[in-house]
Design a protein around this motif. Structure first.
Motif, short mmCIF file in Angstrom:
data_model
loop_
_atom_site.label_atom_id
_atom_site.label_comp_id
_atom_site.label_asym_id
_atom_site.label_seq_id
_atom_site.Cartn_x
_atom_site.Cartn_y
_atom_site.Cartn_z
N TRP A 134 -3.65 17.75 8.04
CA TRP A 134 -2.98 15.93 8.40
C TRP A 134 -1.80 16.48 9.10
O TRP A 134 -1.97 14.81 10.07
CB TRP A 134 -2.80 15.85 6.62
CG TRP A 134 -3.92 15.74 6.38
CD1 TRP A 134 -3.98 16.05 5.24
CD2 TRP A 134 -4.45 14.28 6.25
NE1 TRP A 134 -5.35 14.95 4.60
CE2 TRP A 134 -5.62 14.01 5.52
CE3 TRP A 134 -4.06 13.05 6.93
CZ2 TRP A 134 -6.48 13.09 5.52
CZ3 TRP A 134 -4.88 12.12 6.92
CH2 TRP A 134 -6.12 11.56 6.15
N ALA A 137 -3.38 13.08 -3.73
CA ALA A 137 -5.25 12.01 -3.56
C ALA A 137 -5.05 10.81 -2.92
O ALA A 137 -5.78 10.24 -1.87
CB ALA A 137 -5.76 11.88 -4.86
N ASP A 138 -4.15 10.12 -3.87
CA ASP A 138 -4.03 8.09 -2.76
C ASP A 138 -3.88 8.54 -0.86
O ASP A 138 -3.97 7.21 -1.10
CB ASP A 138 -3.14 7.41 -4.03
CG ASP A 138 -3.48 7.49 -5.07
OD1 ASP A 138 -4.89 7.65 -5.47
OD2 ASP A 138 -3.14 6.64 -5.93
N GLN A 152 -7.09 7.40 4.83
CA GLN A 152 -9.04 7.52 5.62
C GLN A 152 -9.18 5.73 5.84
O GLN A 152 -10.59 5.84 5.82
CB GLN A 152 -9.45 8.47 4.90
CG GLN A 152 -9.24 10.13 4.92
CD GLN A 152 -9.71 10.73 3.74
OE1 GLN A 152 -9.89 10.00 2.88
NE2 GLN A 152 -9.78 12.23 4.46
N THR A 153 -8.92 5.48 5.37
CA THR A 153 -9.18 3.82 5.27
C THR A 153 -9.49 2.98 6.50
O THR A 153 -8.47 3.67 7.25
CB THR A 153 -8.49 2.74 4.46
OG1 THR A 153 -7.10 2.45 4.84
CG2 THR A 153 -8.62 3.07 2.34
N VAL A 212 -4.04 10.11 0.91
CA VAL A 212 -5.24 11.23 1.76
C VAL A 212 -6.44 9.84 1.50
O VAL A 212 -7.00 9.20 2.56
CB VAL A 212 -6.13 12.33 1.21
CG1 VAL A 212 -7.41 12.45 1.54
CG2 VAL A 212 -5.39 13.09 1.32
N ARG A 213 -6.28 9.57 0.38
CA ARG A 213 -7.69 7.99 0.65
C ARG A 213 -6.95 7.02 1.73
O ARG A 213 -8.02 6.44 2.23
CB ARG A 213 -7.74 7.70 -0.97
CG ARG A 213 -8.89 6.89 -1.42
CD ARG A 213 -9.63 6.86 -2.67
NE ARG A 213 -9.40 8.03 -3.63
CZ ARG A 213 -8.34 8.40 -5.29
NH1 ARG A 213 -7.56 7.17 -5.03
NH2 ARG A 213 -8.13 9.14 -5.40
N LEU A 214 -5.68 6.65 0.90
CA LEU A 214 -4.94 5.67 1.95
C LEU A 214 -4.89 5.78 3.77
O LEU A 214 -5.75 4.80 4.40
CB LEU A 214 -3.39 5.16 1.64
CG LEU A 214 -3.37 3.87 2.30
CD1 LEU A 214 -3.74 3.15 1.96
CD2 LEU A 214 -1.36 4.06 2.15
N ASP A 241 1.01 -1.32 0.07
CA ASP A 241 -0.16 0.00 -0.05
C ASP A 241 0.79 0.90 0.32
O ASP A 241 0.77 1.96 -0.62
CB ASP A 241 -0.92 0.10 0.90
CG ASP A 241 -2.02 -0.48 1.28
OD1 ASP A 241 -2.03 -1.42 0.38
OD2 ASP A 241 -2.61 -1.17 2.36
#
Length: 186
Positions: free
Chosen positions: A100, A53-54, A60-61, A56-58, A39
């Motif tokens: 963040w 973006a990736d 937030q999982t 942030v998305r990661l 990851d």
């Protein structure tokens, strides 16, 4: 009854052969660690190209939200947070930086790099600017070997000097204009 006999047999084998338990444990840890490493690798590539973006998305999982300070993959989460904060700072996205770095500090309030980014983010707010500048100044003294504190402090001083220089320039220009307008009549 058969299940009980099998269970006792497995326990006796495991007791007699601890290397089997070690191999199973090492294999489980390896799979666990590798899932986080894979990851993180893709996110590091994106952050190197200033794409957030990736990351942030990661983060937030649920899987990554649950990674805490004493967890094995925390070092990866920390590096992702550092990279994300670095990009947001470079892009002057101060609200995102503050959000963040706050997440980072909530996990580890003793992390010196997180402190430096925190005070740097505060120095770009309207209501907490002085707290940020004071924190950068104190952090620079308290952690003289920390590159982030040193860099952020000297850049903030440089910006302050530019502002003071601009204010002085404007005052000088106003004075020149006022002096040149004396004696003129319309």
């Amino acid at each position: 009854a058969i299940v009980a006999i099998l269970f006792v047999g497995v326990v006796l084998i495991l007791y007699a052969q601890p290397s089997i338990v070690n191999k199973v444990g090492e294999s489980a840890i390896s799979v666990y660690r590798q899932s986080y490493v894979s990851d993180a690798k893709s996110v590091f590539t994106e952050l190197a190209q200033n794409r957030t973006a990736d990351a942030v998305r990661l983060l937030q999982t649920k899987k990554w939200k649950n990674v805490l300070l004493d967890d094995k993959p925390y070092y990866l989460k920390r590096e992702i947070l550092r990279g994300l904060c670095s990009v947001f700072r470079k892009e002057k996205e101060n609200k995102k930086l503050l959000y963040w770095v706050s997440e980072w500090r909530d996990i580890d309030h003793r992390d010196v790099d997180a402190m430096a980014y925190w005070y740097e983010a505060l120095s770009h707010t309207i209501d907490r600017r002085q707290e940020g500048l004071k924190g950068l100044s104190e952090g620079r003294k308290q952690f003289p070997t920390n590159i982030q504190f040193q860099k952020f402090y000297f850049q903030s001083i440089s910006k302050s000097a530019e502002i003071i220089s601009d204010v002085n320039f404007i005052k000088e220009q106003n004075l020149i204009i006022q002096n040149s307008l004396k004696g003129w009549e319309l």
